[in-house]
Each structure stands twice: as structure tokens, then as C-alpha cells.
Design a protein around this motif. Structure first.
Motif, PDB file in Angstrom:
ATOM      1  N   GLU A 115       0.863  -1.177   0.000  1.00  0.00           N
ATOM      2  CA  GLU A 115       0.000   0.000   0.000  1.00  0.00           C
ATOM      3  C   GLU A 115       0.899   1.226   0.000  1.00  0.00           C
ATOM      4  O   GLU A 115       1.884   1.277   0.735  1.00  0.00           O
ATOM      5  CB  GLU A 115      -0.926   0.020   1.223  1.00  0.00           C
ATOM      6  N   GLY A 116       0.558   2.194  -0.811  1.00  0.00           N
ATOM      7  CA  GLY A 116       1.374   3.401  -0.875  1.00  0.00           C
ATOM      8  C   GLY A 116       1.412   3.951  -2.278  1.00  0.00           C
ATOM      9  O   GLY A 116       0.514   3.709  -3.093  1.00  0.00           O
ATOM     10  N   PHE A 117       2.511   4.668  -2.595  1.00  0.00           N
ATOM     11  CA  PHE A 117       2.612   5.433  -3.828  1.00  0.00           C
ATOM     12  C   PHE A 117       3.789   4.911  -4.649  1.00  0.00           C
ATOM     13  O   PHE A 117       4.945   5.052  -4.256  1.00  0.00           O
ATOM     14  CB  PHE A 117       2.757   6.907  -3.488  1.00  0.00           C
ATOM     15  N   TYR A 118       3.487   4.352  -5.785  1.00  0.00           N
ATOM     16  CA  TYR A 118       4.479   3.638  -6.595  1.00  0.00           C
ATOM     17  C   TYR A 118       4.420   4.111  -8.042  1.00  0.00           C
ATOM     18  O   TYR A 118       3.633   4.976  -8.411  1.00  0.00           O
ATOM     19  CB  TYR A 118       4.226   2.124  -6.512  1.00  0.00           C
ATOM     20  N   HIS A 119       5.292   3.516  -8.889  1.00  0.00           N
ATOM     21  CA  HIS A 119       5.223   3.769 -10.318  1.00  0.00           C
ATOM     22  C   HIS A 119       5.631   2.496 -11.051  1.00  0.00           C
ATOM     23  O   HIS A 119       6.268   1.594 -10.494  1.00  0.00           O
ATOM     24  CB  HIS A 119       6.114   4.939 -10.728  1.00  0.00           C
ATOM     25  N   ILE A 120       5.242   2.427 -12.334  1.00  0.00           N
ATOM     26  CA  ILE A 120       5.606   1.274 -13.165  1.00  0.00           C
ATOM     27  C   ILE A 120       7.066   1.396 -13.567  1.00  0.00           C
ATOM     28  O   ILE A 120       7.489   2.422 -14.112  1.00  0.00           O
ATOM     29  CB  ILE A 120       4.704   1.196 -14.415  1.00  0.00           C
ATOM     30  N   ASN A 121       7.843   0.371 -13.271  1.00  0.00           N
ATOM     31  CA  ASN A 121       9.264   0.406 -13.613  1.00  0.00           C
ATOM     32  C   ASN A 121       9.705  -0.768 -14.488  1.00  0.00           C
ATOM     33  O   ASN A 121      10.895  -0.942 -14.735  1.00  0.00           O
ATOM     34  CB  ASN A 121      10.131   0.453 -12.343  1.00  0.00           C
ATOM     35  N   GLU A 122       8.739  -1.551 -14.954  1.00  0.00           N
ATOM     36  CA  GLU A 122       9.100  -2.708 -15.785  1.00  0.00           C
ATOM     37  C   GLU A 122       7.927  -3.104 -16.685  1.00  0.00           C
ATOM     38  O   GLU A 122       6.784  -3.169 -16.228  1.00  0.00           O
ATOM     39  CB  GLU A 122       9.495  -3.904 -14.901  1.00  0.00           C
ATOM     40  N   PHE A 123       8.233  -3.361 -17.940  1.00  0.00           N
ATOM     41  CA  PHE A 123       7.286  -3.938 -18.887  1.00  0.00           C
ATOM     42  C   PHE A 123       7.775  -5.354 -19.179  1.00  0.00           C
ATOM     43  O   PHE A 123       8.893  -5.539 -19.655  1.00  0.00           O
ATOM     44  CB  PHE A 123       7.251  -3.130 -20.187  1.00  0.00           C
ATOM     45  N   ASN A 124       6.939  -6.337 -18.898  1.00  0.00           N
ATOM     46  CA  ASN A 124       7.358  -7.732 -19.085  1.00  0.00           C
ATOM     47  C   ASN A 124       6.454  -8.420 -20.112  1.00  0.00           C
ATOM     48  O   ASN A 124       5.387  -8.925 -19.775  1.00  0.00           O
ATOM     49  CB  ASN A 124       7.306  -8.484 -17.744  1.00  0.00           C
ATOM     50  N   PRO A 125       6.908  -8.465 -21.368  1.00  0.00           N
ATOM     51  CA  PRO A 125       6.087  -9.091 -22.412  1.00  0.00           C
ATOM     52  C   PRO A 125       6.140 -10.610 -22.391  1.00  0.00           C
ATOM     53  O   PRO A 125       5.357 -11.258 -23.090  1.00  0.00           O
ATOM     54  CB  PRO A 125       6.712  -8.542 -23.695  1.00  0.00           C
ATOM     55  N   ARG A 126       7.050 -11.162 -21.604  1.00  0.00           N
ATOM     56  CA  ARG A 126       7.187 -12.624 -21.544  1.00  0.00           C
ATOM     57  C   ARG A 126       6.666 -13.180 -20.222  1.00  0.00           C
ATOM     58  O   ARG A 126       7.039 -14.278 -19.807  1.00  0.00           O
ATOM     59  CB  ARG A 126       8.658 -13.026 -21.701  1.00  0.00           C
ATOM     60  N   SER A 127       5.812 -12.449 -19.554  1.00  0.00           N
ATOM     61  CA  SER A 127       5.330 -12.852 -18.241  1.00  0.00           C
ATOM     62  C   SER A 127       4.633 -14.206 -18.275  1.00  0.00           C
ATOM     63  O   SER A 127       3.930 -14.539 -19.244  1.00  0.00           O
ATOM     64  CB  SER A 127       4.353 -11.797 -17.703  1.00  0.00           C
ATOM     65  N   GLU A 128       4.819 -14.971 -17.222  1.00  0.00           N
ATOM     66  CA  GLU A 128       4.077 -16.225 -17.065  1.00  0.00           C
ATOM     67  C   GLU A 128       2.591 -15.965 -16.859  1.00  0.00           C
ATOM     68  O   GLU A 128       1.773 -16.868 -16.981  1.00  0.00           O
ATOM     69  CB  GLU A 128       4.620 -17.011 -15.869  1.00  0.00           C
ATOM     70  N   PHE A 129       2.258 -14.708 -16.538  1.00  0.00           N
ATOM     71  CA  PHE A 129       0.873 -14.328 -16.285  1.00  0.00           C
ATOM     72  C   PHE A 129       0.347 -13.470 -17.434  1.00  0.00           C
ATOM     73  O   PHE A 129      -0.251 -12.418 -17.223  1.00  0.00           O
ATOM     74  CB  PHE A 129       0.760 -13.606 -14.943  1.00  0.00           C
ATOM     75  N   HIS A 130       0.631 -13.924 -18.649  1.00  0.00           N
ATOM     76  CA  HIS A 130       0.197 -13.304 -19.911  1.00  0.00           C
ATOM     77  C   HIS A 130       1.026 -12.063 -20.225  1.00  0.00           C
ATOM     78  O   HIS A 130       1.843 -12.079 -21.141  1.00  0.00           O
ATOM     79  CB  HIS A 130      -1.304 -13.004 -19.894  1.00  0.00           C
ATOM     80  N   LEU A 131       0.790 -10.972 -19.522  1.00  0.00           N
ATOM     81  CA  LEU A 131       1.607  -9.758 -19.589  1.00  0.00           C
ATOM     82  C   LEU A 131       1.681  -9.190 -18.182  1.00  0.00           C
ATOM     83  O   LEU A 131       0.794  -9.440 -17.362  1.00  0.00           O
ATOM     84  CB  LEU A 131       0.973  -8.709 -20.516  1.00  0.00           C
ATOM     85  N   SER A 132       2.709  -8.403 -17.896  1.00  0.00           N
ATOM     86  CA  SER A 132       2.775  -7.803 -16.562  1.00  0.00           C
ATOM     87  C   SER A 132       3.511  -6.477 -16.591  1.00  0.00           C
ATOM     88  O   SER A 132       4.381  -6.237 -17.434  1.00  0.00           O
ATOM     89  CB  SER A 132       3.441  -8.758 -15.560  1.00  0.00           C
ATOM     90  N   LEU A 133       3.130  -5.609 -15.661  1.00  0.00           N
ATOM     91  CA  LEU A 133       3.745  -4.308 -15.452  1.00  0.00           C
ATOM     92  C   LEU A 133       4.274  -4.274 -14.025  1.00  0.00           C
ATOM     93  O   LEU A 133       3.505  -4.410 -13.070  1.00  0.00           O
ATOM     94  CB  LEU A 133       2.726  -3.192 -15.685  1.00  0.00           C
ATOM     95  N   GLY A 134       5.579  -4.116 -13.861  1.00  0.00           N
ATOM     96  CA  GLY A 134       6.191  -4.174 -12.536  1.00  0.00           C
ATOM     97  C   GLY A 134       6.130  -2.851 -11.803  1.00  0.00           C
ATOM     98  O   GLY A 134       6.182  -1.776 -12.409  1.00  0.00           O
ATOM     99  N   LEU A 135       6.013  -2.926 -10.481  1.00  0.00           N
ATOM    100  CA  LEU A 135       5.997  -1.737  -9.624  1.00  0.00           C
ATOM    101  C   LEU A 135       7.307  -1.607  -8.866  1.00  0.00           C
ATOM    102  O   LEU A 135       7.970  -2.602  -8.562  1.00  0.00           O
ATOM    103  CB  LEU A 135       4.830  -1.809  -8.633  1.00  0.00           C
ATOM    104  N   ASN A 136       7.650  -0.379  -8.499  1.00  0.00           N
ATOM    105  CA  ASN A 136       8.930  -0.121  -7.839  1.00  0.00           C
ATOM    106  C   ASN A 136       8.866  -0.359  -6.335  1.00  0.00           C
ATOM    107  O   ASN A 136       9.335   0.458  -5.535  1.00  0.00           O
ATOM    108  CB  ASN A 136       9.403   1.307  -8.109  1.00  0.00           C
ATOM    109  N   TYR A 137       8.279  -1.483  -5.931  1.00  0.00           N
ATOM    110  CA  TYR A 137       8.357  -1.878  -4.520  1.00  0.00           C
ATOM    111  C   TYR A 137       9.686  -2.623  -4.311  1.00  0.00           C
ATOM    112  O   TYR A 137      10.026  -3.490  -5.113  1.00  0.00           O
ATOM    113  CB  TYR A 137       7.196  -2.792  -4.119  1.00  0.00           C
ATOM    114  N   PRO A 138      10.443  -2.320  -3.238  1.00  0.00           N
ATOM    115  CA  PRO A 138      10.184  -1.320  -2.191  1.00  0.00           C
ATOM    116  C   PRO A 138      10.571   0.087  -2.645  1.00  0.00           C
ATOM    117  O   PRO A 138      11.628   0.280  -3.232  1.00  0.00           O
ATOM    118  CB  PRO A 138      11.072  -1.792  -1.042  1.00  0.00           C
ATOM    119  N   ASN A 139       9.709   1.061  -2.334  1.00  0.00           N
ATOM    120  CA  ASN A 139      10.029   2.449  -2.657  1.00  0.00           C
ATOM    121  C   ASN A 139      10.786   3.087  -1.496  1.00  0.00           C
ATOM    122  O   ASN A 139      11.213   2.400  -0.558  1.00  0.00           O
ATOM    123  CB  ASN A 139       8.757   3.227  -3.032  1.00  0.00           C
ATOM    124  N   ALA A 140      10.945   4.412  -1.532  1.00  0.00           N
ATOM    125  CA  ALA A 140      11.734   5.092  -0.506  1.00  0.00           C
ATOM    126  C   ALA A 140      11.159   4.891   0.894  1.00  0.00           C
ATOM    127  O   ALA A 140      11.896   4.711   1.866  1.00  0.00           O
ATOM    128  CB  ALA A 140      11.822   6.580  -0.833  1.00  0.00           C
TER     129      ALA A 140
END
Length: 402
Positions: A115-140
């Protein structure tokens, strides 16, 4: 202090997500090199463009912003075409599976969605879960507050509708979202903000659930409050505020954000009970005999003790939680050889506020007649079950045990 300001500056840029970065038209083209993404872009671009036209939105969106709500199982997509303009709502997807409970992620393997404030830091076109967008956890903030060695990671928005701590949506929905994010990044939005909230704060049922959770987890209050303030600021202005992190790892916003809370909502999150630091009287419990010839006696006898408990019940009823019709509280205390009541404590039951008031009352009990063994006054440890009910006359009082 220098390190703190560096973290703050980084997080502000990341979370605001408004910095106009260099255009990257080649990013979308590079994504087309993946057959799965190429097929999806070809299939979805025309459909999305049509949906945007029908909603009066500019295609493709230069900026997107995502809000996820755990308890409500929703992922909102907001878009806009110019940096200074307010966001407009495009779609709300259903989060189709959820792991963990309310509250932040604090360590690897806890199955919690952050829970908190994040941003997308990864595009994964080969994801095992079809497609995925990664978040920058852990953040500051997380790097201050989460486990220093194993805070966890690999948090994604993805398809396939399964999760162990991510945000899963259906395959058709992650395809749309992946296309939107790809075009936004291609047009210069390097930091696509993703805010993860425990609940929708303007939904009564959701907020009531959060309040019950906060009562049991007092340390969660600063984060829940910050999330609520940012939620309502966006609700009012459709813009993302500047969000900082202080030297405790807490999110910090300015007064304008705090004032955006509706007056009727400013006390929705219940302030947690501050538990008193109670002084424990030194006492060697090895001096307490296993059996006595006469138990300790409340002044005035058993009838007076029953009257005391009835009054106690009446005094404690206001501290029942809204969802509690009654509370069974098991307490323990020592009556020493002088009749003094020592070191009362709650063994189980009640709630934080009720228990604190009960302990206050027990600490003020008058002196008892001490227990007697072989003609001598001796100490005794007693347990007492107190049933607190809305109807005082129905209060059930158990016998003393030792």
C-alpha cells in the motif's frame, strides 16, 4: 539529512509522474518485436482508439494514472493528453484475486499487496501471467519501514487472475493496460504512477471495515491517514499531489492536501488507543500457595462484589465496538497478604479501549481481605471472567478461580 532529501526528491518525481521526459517513439516499436505484444497492439489499438473517441478522450493518452483499491477489488485507469490538465476516468477493472489483508507489505513471503505510492518500472512481455507491469516496490518509504534484509519484491499488475501478493486482472484487461502504458511511455511518461489504497474512502462499508482493522493495528494509522488524504485530494482536483517521505519513512503532504478531506470524513479513521505504560509492582509469585483455606474477599462480601461488577459492566458498555454486542474479558490479578490488589492484566477478550478502561478500574479497587492458609494471611492470584453486555441486567459474572 542529505540522504533524506535525496530520497524525497526522487520519490516526488516518481510519484507525481509529471516530469516530461524525452520522447521514446522507439519504445512502442521495440515492444512490437515480441510476437505476443505485437499481436496485442495490432488487435487493441483500434478498439482503444474507438473507446477514447466515444468518451471524448485524446488518443493515445500521453499520461496515465492507476489507482487500486484492495478491499473493493478495483483498479481504476485515468488518462489525460496534457501535463497541466486534470485526469479523466477511462475505465475501472475488477481485481479478480487478492492475497493478504489490509495494511502494507513489510517482508518477503508475507503475501501482502503493498500500500502506498508507486510507479511502473518494468514492462514484461514474456510474463508467465500473460503480460505484466512491474511496480517499484520497495520504494523510498518501504526501504525505511520494511525488513532491511528481505523486504520482498516482484510486485506486478498482471493477467491470469492468480496472485500471491500482486494485482491480477483478466487477460483482456492487462492487454488494454499494457497498450496504454506502452503509448504513454513512448510519448515521454517515464514514471506512470500507481497508488494502492486499502479501501475506497468514500464508500461507507469499506471505510467501516478499515476502521475495525485500524483498532487492532495502531501502527497502521499514519499510513492509512496519508492514503486517505491523497485519495480525497485527487477526488477533488483530479491531480496528483507532491508526496514526500520524512526520516521515519512516513509519507508527507502539504496543508492543501490535508484540507481536501471533506469535513465529515476527517475523523473517519479512528485514532488508535494509546496503551498506558503500567507500573508492575515487584512481587515474588513463588510465595503464592497452591491452596488456601479461605479465598480473598472483596470488602462487603460476595453481594458487594456482584454489585461492583454490575457497576463495572455499566461503565464499560460505552467502550464496546460497534459490531460487539458483548465482550467476555478474562482478567488476572494478585491480592497480596495485606489485601492490596497488584498487577492486574488482561488475559484475553474485549478490545483495546475497553481493556484499558477495565485495567484503570481494577487498579483502583479497594483493599480486600487477604486469603488465609493455616490461620495466616497469604497472597493469592485470582482470575475473573467479566461479561460486558449492552443490557447490564444480563451481565454474567463467573466465580473466582485461582
Amino acid at each position: 539529512m542529505k540522504r533524506i532529501f535525496l530520497l524525497i526528491g526522487f520519490l516526488t518525481t516518481v510519484i507525481a509522474g509529471m516530469s516530461q521526459m524525452a520522447y521514446q517513439p522507439g519504445f512502442a516499436e521495440s515492444q512490437r518485436n515480441f510476437p505476443r505484444v505485437n499481436d496485442i497492439l495490432r488487435k487493441k489499438e483500434d478498439t482503444l482508439a474507438k473507446q477514447f473517441r466515444e468518451k471524448g478522450l485524446q488518443w493515445p493518452a500521453k499520461y496515465i494514472y492507476l489507482r487500486s483499491f484492495k478491499y473493493d477489488s478495483q483498479l481504476e485507469v485515468w488518462v489525460k493528453g496534457e501535463a497541466g490538465k486534470p485526469f479523466q476516468h477511462f475505465k475501472t477493472y475488477k481485481v479478480c484475486a487478492m492475497a493478504g489483508t489490509l495494511g502494507p507489505k513489510r517482508m518477503e513471503g508475507d503475501f501482502q499487496v503493498p500500500e502506498g505510492f508507486y510507479h511502473i518500472n518494468e514492462f514484461n512481455p514474456r510474463s508467465e501471467f500473460h503480460l505484466s507491469l512491474g511496480l517499484n516496490y520497495p520504494n523510498a518509504s518501504d526501504r525505511y519501514l520494511s525488513d532491511a534484509i528481505q523486504p520482498g519484491g516482484d510486485i506486478y499488475i498482471h493477467g491470469s487472475c492468480v496472485t500471491t501478493g500482486c494485482i491480477p486482472i483478466m487477460d483482456a484487461q492487462i492487454e488494454e493496460l499494457y497498450v496504454l502504458a506502452t503509448h504513454a511511455k513512448s510519448q515521454g511518461q517515464d514514471f506512470i504512477p500507481v497508488h494502492i489504497f486499502p479501501v475506497r474512502f468514500n464508500v461507507k462499508r469499506s471505510t467501516e471495515y478499515l476502521n475495525r482493522y485500524v483498532r487492532d493495528f495502531a501502527d497502521y494509522t499514519p499510513l492509512a491517514t496519508s492514503l486517505k488524504e491523497v485519495f480525497y485530494y485527487f477526488e477533488k482536483y483530479k491531480k496528483i499531489p507532491v508526496i514526500l517521505v520524512n526520516n521515519k519513512g512516513e509519507y508527507v503532504t502539504d496543508e492543501e492536501v490535508k484540507k481536501s478531506l471533506p469535513i465529515g470524513e476527517r475523523n473517519v479513521i479512528i485514532t488508535p488507543v494509546v496503551k498506558k505504560i503500567r507500573k508492575k509492582v515487584p512481587f515474588n509469585e513463588n510465595e503464592i500457595p497452591n491452596t488456601v483455606h479461605k479465598l480473598p474477599e472483596y470488602p462487603g462480601g460476595s453481594d458487594a462484589f456482584r454489585d461492583y461488577l454490575k457497576k463495572l459492566n455499566k461503565d464499560l458498555v460505552p467502550f464496546l465496538n460497534e459490531e460487539q454486542h458483548s465482550a467476555y474479558v478474562l482478567v488476572e490479578f494478585i491480592v497480596d497478604q495485606k489485601g492490596k490488589v497488584l498487577n492486574p492484566r488482561i488475559l484475553k477478550g474485549g478490545n483495546d479501549l475497553l481493556n484499558e478502561n477495565l485495567l484503570d478500574a481494577l487498579e483502583m479497587m479497594p483493599d480486600w481481605k487477604p486469603a488465609i492458609r493455616e490461620g495466616k494471611d497469604v497472597p493469592m492470584k485470582l482470575k475473573q471472567t467479566i461479561v460486558v453486555e449492552g443490557n447490564p441486567s444480563a451481565s454474567a459474572i463467573s466465580a473466582l478461580s485461582h
